[in-house]
Design a protein around this motif. Structure first.
Motif, mmCIF file in Angstrom:
data_model
loop_
_atom_site.group_PDB
_atom_site.id
_atom_site.type_symbol
_atom_site.label_atom_id
_atom_site.label_comp_id
_atom_site.label_asym_id
_atom_site.label_seq_id
_atom_site.Cartn_x
_atom_site.Cartn_y
_atom_site.Cartn_z
ATOM 1 N N PRO A 338 0.842 -1.193 -0.053
ATOM 2 C CA PRO A 338 0.018 -0.044 -0.058
ATOM 3 C C PRO A 338 0.748 1.173 0.090
ATOM 4 O O PRO A 338 1.534 1.454 1.015
ATOM 5 C CB PRO A 338 -0.869 -0.021 1.184
ATOM 6 C CG PRO A 338 0.133 -0.978 2.228
ATOM 7 C CD PRO A 338 1.060 -1.970 1.115
ATOM 8 N N ALA A 339 0.941 1.805 -0.918
ATOM 9 C CA ALA A 339 1.737 3.315 -1.188
ATOM 10 C C ALA A 339 1.062 4.219 -2.176
ATOM 11 O O ALA A 339 0.154 4.031 -2.724
ATOM 12 C CB ALA A 339 2.936 2.727 -1.844
ATOM 13 N N TYR A 340 1.758 5.533 -1.997
ATOM 14 C CA TYR A 340 1.115 6.653 -2.813
ATOM 15 C C TYR A 340 2.248 6.764 -3.818
ATOM 16 O O TYR A 340 3.218 6.629 -3.657
ATOM 17 C CB TYR A 340 0.988 7.884 -1.778
ATOM 18 C CG TYR A 340 0.106 7.913 -0.674
ATOM 19 C CD1 TYR A 340 -1.030 8.338 -1.233
ATOM 20 C CD2 TYR A 340 0.291 7.798 0.392
ATOM 21 C CE1 TYR A 340 -1.996 8.852 -0.274
ATOM 22 C CE2 TYR A 340 -0.521 7.816 1.451
ATOM 23 C CZ TYR A 340 -1.831 8.281 1.155
ATOM 24 O OH TYR A 340 -2.824 8.342 2.043
ATOM 25 N N ALA A 341 1.687 7.356 -5.056
ATOM 26 C CA ALA A 341 2.647 7.481 -6.075
ATOM 27 C C ALA A 341 3.041 8.880 -6.028
ATOM 28 O O ALA A 341 4.241 9.152 -6.386
ATOM 29 C CB ALA A 341 1.636 7.753 -7.311
ATOM 30 N N SER A 342 2.510 9.811 -5.240
ATOM 31 C CA SER A 342 2.965 11.323 -4.990
ATOM 32 C C SER A 342 3.885 11.169 -3.331
ATOM 33 O O SER A 342 3.112 10.985 -2.300
ATOM 34 C CB SER A 342 2.302 12.199 -5.234
ATOM 35 O OG SER A 342 2.390 13.482 -4.601
ATOM 36 N N ALA A 343 4.974 11.667 -3.429
ATOM 37 C CA ALA A 343 5.538 11.907 -2.027
ATOM 38 C C ALA A 343 4.714 13.036 -1.428
ATOM 39 O O ALA A 343 4.637 12.971 -0.148
ATOM 40 C CB ALA A 343 6.856 12.428 -2.289
ATOM 41 N N ASP A 344 3.961 14.101 -1.910
ATOM 42 C CA ASP A 344 3.282 15.274 -1.352
ATOM 43 C C ASP A 344 2.009 14.326 -0.762
ATOM 44 O O ASP A 344 1.710 14.878 0.389
ATOM 45 C CB ASP A 344 2.990 16.316 -2.523
ATOM 46 C CG ASP A 344 3.937 17.080 -2.748
ATOM 47 O OD1 ASP A 344 5.208 16.868 -2.223
ATOM 48 O OD2 ASP A 344 4.009 17.816 -3.846
ATOM 49 N N ARG A 389 9.929 6.888 15.282
ATOM 50 C CA ARG A 389 8.726 7.728 14.755
ATOM 51 C C ARG A 389 8.436 7.374 13.556
ATOM 52 O O ARG A 389 8.994 6.879 12.462
ATOM 53 C CB ARG A 389 9.577 9.412 14.645
ATOM 54 C CG ARG A 389 10.707 9.578 14.024
ATOM 55 C CD ARG A 389 11.477 10.717 14.304
ATOM 56 N NE ARG A 389 10.556 11.848 14.408
ATOM 57 C CZ ARG A 389 10.213 12.403 15.455
ATOM 58 N NH1 ARG A 389 10.549 11.947 16.581
ATOM 59 N NH2 ARG A 389 9.478 13.415 15.617
ATOM 60 N N PRO A 390 7.019 7.623 13.106
ATOM 61 C CA PRO A 390 6.670 7.366 11.778
ATOM 62 C C PRO A 390 7.384 8.051 10.788
ATOM 63 O O PRO A 390 7.906 9.188 10.942
ATOM 64 C CB PRO A 390 5.130 7.763 11.845
ATOM 65 C CG PRO A 390 4.796 7.699 13.344
ATOM 66 C CD PRO A 390 6.206 8.298 14.052
ATOM 67 N N ALA A 391 7.306 7.459 9.484
ATOM 68 C CA ALA A 391 8.068 8.048 8.391
ATOM 69 C C ALA A 391 7.606 7.761 7.032
ATOM 70 O O ALA A 391 6.879 6.837 6.906
ATOM 71 C CB ALA A 391 9.707 7.756 8.413
ATOM 72 N N ILE A 392 7.917 8.492 6.080
ATOM 73 C CA ILE A 392 7.508 8.056 4.743
ATOM 74 C C ILE A 392 8.778 7.244 4.168
ATOM 75 O O ILE A 392 9.954 7.893 4.247
ATOM 76 C CB ILE A 392 7.180 9.349 3.771
ATOM 77 C CG1 ILE A 392 6.211 10.129 4.334
ATOM 78 C CG2 ILE A 392 6.922 9.083 2.390
ATOM 79 C CD1 ILE A 392 6.053 11.577 3.732
ATOM 80 N N LEU A 393 8.455 6.215 3.497
ATOM 81 C CA LEU A 393 9.835 5.210 3.019
ATOM 82 C C LEU A 393 9.450 5.591 1.615
ATOM 83 O O LEU A 393 8.346 5.540 0.713
ATOM 84 C CB LEU A 393 9.549 3.976 3.440
ATOM 85 C CG LEU A 393 9.090 3.697 4.862
ATOM 86 C CD1 LEU A 393 9.069 2.070 5.061
ATOM 87 C CD2 LEU A 393 10.194 4.238 5.658
ATOM 88 N N THR A 394 10.621 5.621 0.942
ATOM 89 C CA THR A 394 10.882 5.776 -0.665
ATOM 90 C C THR A 394 10.930 4.244 -1.151
ATOM 91 O O THR A 394 12.086 3.460 -0.773
ATOM 92 C CB THR A 394 12.074 6.403 -1.086
ATOM 93 O OG1 THR A 394 11.797 7.966 -0.697
ATOM 94 C CG2 THR A 394 12.191 6.398 -2.789
ATOM 95 N N LEU A 395 9.732 3.731 -1.593
ATOM 96 C CA LEU A 395 10.021 2.178 -2.547
ATOM 97 C C LEU A 395 10.395 2.528 -4.032
ATOM 98 O O LEU A 395 9.896 3.359 -4.615
ATOM 99 C CB LEU A 395 8.714 1.864 -2.078
ATOM 100 C CG LEU A 395 8.100 1.816 -0.848
ATOM 101 C CD1 LEU A 395 6.609 1.138 -0.753
ATOM 102 C CD2 LEU A 395 8.935 1.159 0.176
ATOM 103 N N ARG A 396 11.016 1.291 -4.322
ATOM 104 C CA ARG A 396 11.589 1.273 -5.674
ATOM 105 C C ARG A 396 11.338 -0.480 -6.174
ATOM 106 O O ARG A 396 11.580 -1.063 -5.302
ATOM 107 C CB ARG A 396 13.061 1.583 -5.891
ATOM 108 C CG ARG A 396 13.459 2.990 -5.180
ATOM 109 C CD ARG A 396 14.762 3.459 -5.695
ATOM 110 N NE ARG A 396 15.164 4.687 -5.273
ATOM 111 C CZ ARG A 396 14.672 5.832 -6.126
ATOM 112 N NH1 ARG A 396 14.400 5.580 -7.215
ATOM 113 N NH2 ARG A 396 15.207 7.092 -5.312
ATOM 114 N N ASP A 397 10.671 -0.242 -7.195
ATOM 115 C CA ASP A 397 10.568 -1.239 -8.120
ATOM 116 C C ASP A 397 11.053 -1.465 -9.294
ATOM 117 O O ASP A 397 10.148 -0.715 -10.395
ATOM 118 C CB ASP A 397 9.016 -2.041 -7.925
ATOM 119 C CG ASP A 397 9.002 -3.282 -8.649
ATOM 120 O OD1 ASP A 397 9.627 -3.961 -8.908
ATOM 121 O OD2 ASP A 397 7.693 -3.896 -8.396
#
Length: 533
Positions: A338-344, A389-397
């Protein structure tokens, strides 16, 4: 010998540290992230330890292959050296030319070596280069050599250290750095990581990964119960796994078997380790259809199935186990993370955990108006566990990039949030796509400045002083007092205890830990599982 028989391109279980076979478990990813973090940290010492055979040298080789072009490397793999020999080895590795000794006779002095190294580092820094010294098997360093390494960390400009030192060694290295006489060197350590053995699931994934890299295709050479026994015999140590599996495949070849059988594994274990592998009798009964889905290597490699062999099928060179359809997974594979396409968009979700909905516009600028600052780091799940602490992770495929909001974490399960809904995912699945880059939010104290110089005063200095006093059980300093040497030393001690860069400068990560340990209310990554700090 057996590669052609099993249609393999090369032996899959060689103990040579080949980066192509690096299995990126979460631990290996975090170990590599720590080494990569070191080259951009402005100098200091990074320590990577691990038991024999856990993959330290292979991670190091992978790290070396990923060094940027502006990074100059000195690699020493035989550290049983005197101080003079160490300095000479550094000069040889960096191709530093030494000035002739005065009078044309005698060996160069320590000062001659250090002056030459300093001159080289200054010139290299002026050209925009970083310089990294990697010492493998560092547990063999003497106390005198370790002290000389500490002195080399004093080579610096007004902006940064000139030399990044990476020490790689067995667990004894940690004990060495804990000695009182090496305390000053220990305070120079900006990151440390201990590489442990694989879990049972990771052992299955490791075996599948190495077979896939070697070209095994869809052939299942090790059935699930045997993989369990491989784990029990090897205790999840990669080198022991390699030795056992290599000998087992050789045994299968000698017996003209299509797969490794329980008897072959027992004999291989006895030959390699001197003790037979106890294979459960349940293996000899008909097995229900099923597979163990093993997540393969870094970069989004395809999943690999370890298929249980039908006990009713004779083990002959012509009979191969038939593929079966995997049962439904309890946790989704990485492709449906489950992820977002946009970092914003992900950042707005993250801000919601702080109870701070963001106004339209650039999210980080909008967050500043709510006294929240964006902070981006690189260090993997290990560092996020430390920061709690919660964070946004950058995922790569492959070439695709997505962003996941990590809101909870324990030893095996990560909790991700999308549109206010939480969803669990195995840590192993997440690790195959997480590249180590994260973004988190933190609340700055009133009057926050990026750096506080000695003698300066203000609300941020008052805040630091109050938190340090609280944590040390001492009386808080009066308001509007200068940032003096005593407070700076307390700050360094705190940073060292928290595995932060012990430079006496309060940066974002230091503020985060001071706030958390001081009881400031904010979202936690581990607290929901009773693991918060």
């Amino acid at each position: 010998m057996y590669t052609r028989y099993f249609s393999l391109r090369q032996p899959p279980f060689s103990i040579a540290p080949d980066p192509r076979y690096l299995f990126m478990s979460e631990r290996h990813r975090e170990a590599l992230a720590h080494l990569l973090y070191g080259i951009g940290s402005g100098g200091g010492v990074v320590v990577l330890t691990g038991d024999i055979g856990t993959g330290k040298t292979t991670v190091c080789r992978c790290f070396i292959e990923q060094l940027p072009l502006d990074c100059k490397l000195a690699y020493i793999f035989n550290p049983k050296l005197s101080v003079h020999e160490l300095l000479l080895s550094i000069c040889d590795e960096f191709q530093i030319t030494l000035q002739p000794a005065p009078g044309g006779a005698g060996a160069a002095s320590v000062k001659t070596y250090v002056d030459a190294i300093n001159g080289y580092l200054l010139a290299s820094h002026a050209e925009g280069n970083n310089n990294v010294l990697v010492i493998d098997e560092a547990q063999n360093l003497s106390a005198d050599v370790l002290e000389q390494l500490r002195l080399l960390t004093n080579l610096e400009t007004s902006e940064r250290k000139l030399l990044q030192i990476i020490l790689i060694g067995q667990p004894e290295l940690r004990a060495m750095l804990a000695r009182p006489e090496l305390e000053q060197l220990a305070q120079r350590v900006i990151a440390r990581y201990h590489l442990g053995a694989l879990t049972e699931l990771e052992t299955a994934s490791y075996i599948a990964h190495r077979l896939a890299v070697a070209g095994a295709g869809a052939t299942a050479l090790f059935a699930r119960p045997l993989v369990r026994q491989v784990y029990r015999v090897t205790r999840g140590v990669p080198r022991r796994i390699n030795l056992l599996c290599d000998r087992a495949l050789l045994g299968a070849y000698v017996e003209a078997a299509s797969v490794v059988t329980p008897a072959i594994l027992r004999r291989a274990a006895a030959e390699v380790f001197g003790a037979p592998a106890s294979v459960p009798s349940a293996y000899r009964l008909p097995l229900a259809a099923g597979v163990l889905l093993a997540i393969a290597a870094a970069g989004g490699a395809a999943a690999w199935q370890l298929l249980p062999r039908d006990a009713a099928t004779p083990a002959t060179a012509q009979a191969r186990p038939a593929p079966v359809i995997p049962p439904p997974m309890k946790t989704p594979p990485p492709a449906v993370t489950p992820a977002y396409a946009s970092a914003d968009d992900a950042l707005r979700e993250l801000a919601g955990l702080w109870g701070a909905p963001l106004a339209p516009g650039a999210p980080c600028q909008a967050a500043r108006k709510r006294n929240l600052h964006c902070y981006q780091g690189k260090g993997g799940l290990y560092e996020l566990r430390l920061l709690d602490r919660p964070a946004i992770l950058t995922l790569r495929d492959g070439q695709q990039v997505a962003y996941a909001v990590l809101s909870g974490l324990d030893d095996t399960t990560a909790t991700l949030r999308v549109n206010g809904t939480s969803q669990p995912l195995s840590v192993a699945a997440l690790a195959t796509r997480f590249d180590g880059v994260y973004t988190t939010l933190w609340s700055a104290p009133r009057g926050f400045r990026d750096a506080v110089a000695a003698g300066e005063m203000g609300p941020d200095v008052d805040w630091i002083g109050a938190r340090l006093a609280q944590l040390n059980g001492i009386e808080a300093p009066a308001l509007n007092q200068p940032f003096d040497r005593r407070m700076q030393q307390l700050l360094r001690d705190f940073q060292a205890a928290q595995n932060l860069k012990a430079d006496g400068v309060a940066g974002p990560r230091t503020y985060m830990r001071l706030a958390q340990l001081g009881g400031v209310t904010e979202p936690r990554l581990l607290a929901a599982k009773g693991q918060g700090k």
